[in-house]
Design an enzyme around this catalytic site. Structure first.
Site, mmCIF file in Angstrom:
data_model
loop_
_atom_site.group_PDB
_atom_site.id
_atom_site.type_symbol
_atom_site.label_atom_id
_atom_site.label_comp_id
_atom_site.label_asym_id
_atom_site.label_seq_id
_atom_site.Cartn_x
_atom_site.Cartn_y
_atom_site.Cartn_z
ATOM 1 N N GLY A 59 -0.548 -11.971 -2.913
ATOM 2 C CA GLY A 59 -0.999 -11.891 -4.307
ATOM 3 C C GLY A 59 -1.113 -10.434 -4.692
ATOM 4 C CG ASP A 98 -7.701 1.094 -0.633
ATOM 5 O OD1 ASP A 98 -6.667 0.499 -1.002
ATOM 6 O OD2 ASP A 98 -7.694 2.255 -0.170
ATOM 7 N NE ARG A 156 5.691 -3.607 -10.389
ATOM 8 C CZ ARG A 156 5.636 -3.919 -9.094
ATOM 9 N NH1 ARG A 156 6.306 -3.226 -8.205
ATOM 10 N NH2 ARG A 156 4.888 -4.912 -8.684
ATOM 11 N NE ARG A 183 5.243 -10.475 -7.061
ATOM 12 C CZ ARG A 183 5.264 -9.197 -6.724
ATOM 13 N NH1 ARG A 183 5.849 -8.817 -5.614
ATOM 14 N NH2 ARG A 183 4.687 -8.299 -7.480
ATOM 15 C CG ASP A 197 5.962 -10.487 -0.316
ATOM 16 O OD1 ASP A 197 6.598 -10.822 0.693
ATOM 17 O OD2 ASP A 197 5.371 -9.395 -0.416
ATOM 18 C CG ASP A 212 6.810 -4.948 -4.699
ATOM 19 O OD1 ASP A 212 6.443 -4.558 -5.830
ATOM 20 O OD2 ASP A 212 6.173 -5.766 -4.040
HETATM 21 P P1 AMP Z 1 3.839 -4.442 -0.604
HETATM 22 O O1 AMP Z 1 4.133 -3.955 0.773
HETATM 23 O O2 AMP Z 1 3.485 -3.359 -1.573
HETATM 24 O O3 AMP Z 1 4.856 -5.381 -1.131
HETATM 25 O O4 AMP Z 1 2.479 -5.265 -0.446
HETATM 26 C C1 AMP Z 1 2.362 -6.452 0.281
HETATM 27 C C2 AMP Z 1 1.043 -7.120 -0.062
HETATM 28 O O5 AMP Z 1 -0.050 -6.307 0.340
HETATM 29 C C3 AMP Z 1 0.855 -7.368 -1.548
HETATM 30 O O6 AMP Z 1 0.166 -8.589 -1.676
HETATM 31 C C4 AMP Z 1 -0.001 -6.214 -1.984
HETATM 32 O O7 AMP Z 1 -0.745 -6.487 -3.129
HETATM 33 C C5 AMP Z 1 -0.892 -6.022 -0.765
HETATM 34 N N1 AMP Z 1 -1.386 -4.642 -0.656
HETATM 35 C C6 AMP Z 1 -0.671 -3.543 -0.373
HETATM 36 N N2 AMP Z 1 -1.449 -2.445 -0.360
HETATM 37 C C7 AMP Z 1 -2.710 -2.860 -0.632
HETATM 38 C C8 AMP Z 1 -3.976 -2.206 -0.767
HETATM 39 N N3 AMP Z 1 -4.110 -0.894 -0.607
HETATM 40 N N4 AMP Z 1 -5.042 -2.960 -1.064
HETATM 41 C C9 AMP Z 1 -4.930 -4.287 -1.227
HETATM 42 N N5 AMP Z 1 -3.769 -4.961 -1.118
HETATM 43 C C10 AMP Z 1 -2.670 -4.269 -0.820
HETATM 44 MG MG MG Z 2 5.258 -6.461 -2.624
#
Ligand code: AMP
Ligand code: MG
Length: 488
Positions: free
Chosen positions: A95, A130, A181, A188, A256, A266
């Site tokens: 999410g 965070d 963005r 997705r 995702d 992403d």
């Molecule tokens: P991503 O690698 O950016 O596609 O992120 C994968 C998942 O991890 C997604 O659900 C993001 O919202 C969550 N996510 C990534 N970084 C953080 C963060 N610093 N705090 C909370 N959720 C995160």
């Molecule tokens: Mg992502």
């Protein structure tokens, strides 16, 4: 919660919140986290205008307030979206853990877009994270997504980066930032996986109907859901072919991170290949090379198989029939991809007609490039502007003879051929060392000049000026192997 200090009405947001009509399991309505003293780092005026958003009456500090979520867009209903996803092959509930859909906006052309903040604080989907983002990765997404758009590759866009006054704790303390963005939507493959797993068939059906009317309203097939699956497969075949042709490596093709609209989404560990090496992987966490350049089409097919499985309950009541339909649809992906790739390669080589030997000729070219460890982009630039130079490599001579004959046998002139090549072989791409240098200056030295300059150059990748061509030189001192990070 409206703030009267700013003339936000003058921007012309045409707010809508169609996503809130979906079953509640799919999202969480929430307020953005307040950011103390946000400041604007970069703002994409041209993009704002193209979306019919007029920020001319808004000061930079108020832009920062709006695009950090501090000033509420009137009538908007901000929400975090739920989704799941296969990450490196394993399914997880995810999410928007660090993102928030500020609002949908309808342009004067009646186009619906999402305006989303990334790095805007924790949400119910943060899973202990965070919810924050660091300046470097957000500027990186801005730079590369905008470069992709200029390369005519479907992508989410970047409207702004705002710095927060808060440090983000990673290996060291980093400056925090929020990216705005823009996307056709943030739906997705993983959103569908979440819908069936958490909401059941009714939720899946509601999401599917919604997505069809939002993205694929002109489906002709009698079975709308089958038509929808085919459309998503087609859009991905086009997209992945464009990635391969551009030498773009996404780096984290989890389900995702695959948008059903067919946009690239992403930008974490993505990067452009330099030396032609099909096994190239830049991501520091991709130990097995699952998402290597050469694997991208097969991984897309794998993801689309997960997507098709997810749609089984709506494809047909008869699940045996549904499986056959799903399999038939998925089986079209690689052939469709191949058609797109071949057609793109013909353009890269200035060929106007199709011949059965084309594929073999393209493979031979790539084999030579691989053997000689040539730079992917420079090779196509040289073919476009200075083909004779390639004769210096004895390995090239035979291929060049064949290619020249193929070109001279077409009705169109060599000039016409070169014109089409210039329109698809970029004179500049966001090379790793250029990106790193610009980001280091911005983040470490607080000097944005290199970043701005690079963004300007990348706006016109098909301009064959000496400035573009010189800037595009491969690094002679790059760290090898180059590593990218998810930036979380
Ligand atoms: P991503 O690698 O950016 O596609 O992120 C994968 C998942 O991890 C997604 O659900 C993001 O919202 C969550 N996510 C990534 N970084 C953080 C963060 N610093 N705090 C909370 N959720 C995160
Ligand atoms: Mg992502």
């Amino acid at each position: 919660m409206f703030n009267n200090r700013t003339n936000i009405e003058s921007v012309g947001f045409q707010v809508d919140h169609s996503y809130t009509q979906l079953p509640k399991v799919l999202y969480s309505v929430m307020e953005p986290t307040k950011i103390s003293k946000p400041s604007l780092v970069i703002f994409n005026d041209a993009l704002a205008k193209s979306l019919d958003l007029d920020f001319s009456m808004i000061s930079d500090s108020d832009k920062a307030e709006i695009l950090s979520g501090n000033i509420r867009i009137p009538h908007s209903i901000p929400l975090a979206q739920a989704y799941g996803g296969h990450q490196f092959g394993r399914f997880t509930y995810l999410g928007d853990g660090r993102a928030l859909l500020l609002t949908e906006h309808i342009t004067t052309q009646n186009k619906r877009i999402d305006i989303q903040l990334k790095g805007s604080g924790p949400t119910p989907y943060s899973r202990g994270g965070d919810g924050l983002a660091a300046l470097g990765p957000m500027l990186r997404e801005y730079l590369i997504s905008e470069a992709m758009a200029s390369l005519n590759i479907p992508t989410t866009r970047s409207l702004a980066v705002v710095m927060t006054n808060q440090k983000v704790r990673r290996q060291t303390d980093l400056d925090g930032a929020v990216l705005t963005r823009i996307a056709q939507s943030h739906i997705r493959v993983g959103t569908f996986q979440f819908a069936i797993a958490q909401g059941g068939v009714e939720t899946l059906k509601a999401l599917t109907d919604y997505t069809i009317s939002r993205h694929y309203p002109n489906i002709k097939e009698e079975n709308l859901y089958f038509g929808f699956l085919n459309e998503v497969i087609k859009a991905q075949a086009k997209l992945i072919a464009k990635w391969q042709l551009a030498g773009f490596i996404h780096g984290v093709m989890n389900t995702d991170n695959m948008a059903v609209s067919g946009e690239t989404i992403d930008y974490g560990p993505c990067a452009f290949m330099d030396t032609y090496e099909p096994k190239t992987v830049f991501s520091s966490i991709d130990y097995s090379g699952r998402y290597a350049y050469v694997n991208q089409p097969a991984i897309a097919a794998w993801n689309l198989t997960r997507f098709a499985e997810t749609l089984l309950p709506v494809l047909d009541k008869d699940q045996f029939l549904a499986q056959t339909m799903a399999q038939n649809a998925v089986d079209t992906f690689l052939p469709l991809y191949k058609v797109e790739w071949l057609s793109g390669m013909r353009k890269k080589l200035g060929l106007f007609s199709e011949q059965s030997e084309d594929e073999a000729m393209f493979s031979e070219l790539l084999e030579i490039m691989h053997k000689l460890k040539l730079d992917y982009h420079l090779t196509f630039i040289t073919l476009t502007t200075n083909i004779g130079e390639l004769e210096n490599h004895s390995e090239f001579v035979e291929w060049l003879t064949k290619y020249r004959i193929r070109r001279s046998n077409q009705r169109e002139s060599v000039n016409e051929s070169v014109e089409i090549m210039k329109s698809v072989n970029p004179a500049i791409v966001p090379r790793n060392h250029l990106v790193e240098e610009a980001l280091n200056h911005a983040v470490e030295l607080n000097d944005l000049s290199k970043l701005y300059h690079l963004i300007e150059l990348l706006k016109n990748p098909f301009l064959y000026t000496s400035q573009q061509l010189l800037a595009n030189m491969p690094s002679t001192t790059s760290v090898i192997p180059y590593k990218t990070f998810c930036g979380t």
